[in-house]
Design a protein around this motif. Sequence first.
Motif, PDB file in Angstrom:
ATOM      1  N   GLN A 135       0.838  -1.193   0.000  1.00  0.00           N
ATOM      2  CA  GLN A 135       0.000   0.000   0.000  1.00  0.00           C
ATOM      3  C   GLN A 135       0.875   1.244   0.000  1.00  0.00           C
ATOM      4  N   LEU A 136       0.437   2.247  -0.726  1.00  0.00           N
ATOM      5  CA  LEU A 136       1.195   3.486  -0.895  1.00  0.00           C
ATOM      6  C   LEU A 136       0.312   4.685  -0.575  1.00  0.00           C
ATOM      7  N   TRP A 137       0.847   5.585   0.246  1.00  0.00           N
ATOM      8  CA  TRP A 137       0.225   6.888   0.495  1.00  0.00           C
ATOM      9  C   TRP A 137       1.228   7.984   0.132  1.00  0.00           C
ATOM     10  N   VAL A 138       0.747   9.033  -0.480  1.00  0.00           N
ATOM     11  CA  VAL A 138       1.589  10.189  -0.801  1.00  0.00           C
ATOM     12  C   VAL A 138       0.895  11.438  -0.266  1.00  0.00           C
ATOM     13  N   LEU A 196       4.984   3.732   2.602  1.00  0.00           N
ATOM     14  CA  LEU A 196       4.674   2.395   2.105  1.00  0.00           C
ATOM     15  C   LEU A 196       4.379   1.461   3.278  1.00  0.00           C
ATOM     16  N   ARG A 197       3.404   0.600   3.077  1.00  0.00           N
ATOM     17  CA  ARG A 197       3.158  -0.507   4.009  1.00  0.00           C
ATOM     18  C   ARG A 197       3.257  -1.801   3.230  1.00  0.00           C
ATOM     19  N   VAL A 198       4.076  -2.730   3.708  1.00  0.00           N
ATOM     20  CA  VAL A 198       4.321  -3.997   3.013  1.00  0.00           C
ATOM     21  C   VAL A 198       4.077  -5.141   3.989  1.00  0.00           C
ATOM     22  N   LYS A 199       3.337  -6.139   3.532  1.00  0.00           N
ATOM     23  CA  LYS A 199       3.118  -7.351   4.324  1.00  0.00           C
ATOM     24  C   LYS A 199       3.090  -8.534   3.375  1.00  0.00           C
ATOM     25  N   SER A 200       3.756  -9.629   3.774  1.00  0.00           N
ATOM     26  CA  SER A 200       3.817 -10.776   2.887  1.00  0.00           C
ATOM     27  C   SER A 200       4.114 -12.033   3.687  1.00  0.00           C
TER      28      SER A 200
END
Length: 231
Positions: free
Chosen positions: A110-113, A157-161
């Motif tokens: 997920q991306l926020w700007v 950025l939020r990254v989960k995997s």
Amino acid sequence: MPLAIRWLQVVLSIVLLTALAAGARAELPLHDVASHGSDAPLRLLLLEEPHSTWTIRDAYPRLLAHGQIVDKTPSLGWSDSSWWLGLRLSDRAGGRYYLWLDHMYLDDVQLWVFAGGKLQLYRETGDLLPFARRDAPLRGFLLPLPTLGMAPQDVILRVKSTSSVSMPLKLIPAEQKDRLLVGSWLTDGLIVGALLVMALCSSSPPCASAPSATTAPRSSAWPGTSPRSTT
């Protein structure tokens, strides 16, 4: 009384230093394209969220307050945590860039700007979503950033995997996007072609030596004469 005043001065000094340190840290690492160029490694703030319950409102101030500065590609291994990353991007007004996350196996990205304290862009992608929803048909994830204005952009950025988490991030100027796509397709085509050849060779039976043609029996007759039968 003088002792109390002295202790009060010490306490106020500690509070002031703490406030100054917090204020100095309460910004994302700045990447100024005019000074560093788009090819320079990105300096990021990184924060682990073990329980994956934060919203962007929860994560943003915590990232500023507790995030660790990383100068290299974050390689975090296997983890059930969510990972938050952030940087501040600055360049001339009108500059357009993509953020390339060159990792093929990430479940959720997920991306926020933000610019001037206001949300400018939100994107969600990842392997759990259909490939057709990606912004570019490319291995990994190519995320468009809004056109830069006078104010810098805060990129979160939020990254989960469930796979091993690695986040090789690179800034791509918009005019280099097509070149990146073509180069990636050529590389992937060569790899697929090599795998196809290997599969065809492994599925075909092993080459056997061709049977030799039956040769006529040798004759002791001289050339030009027919052999005589013996009685």
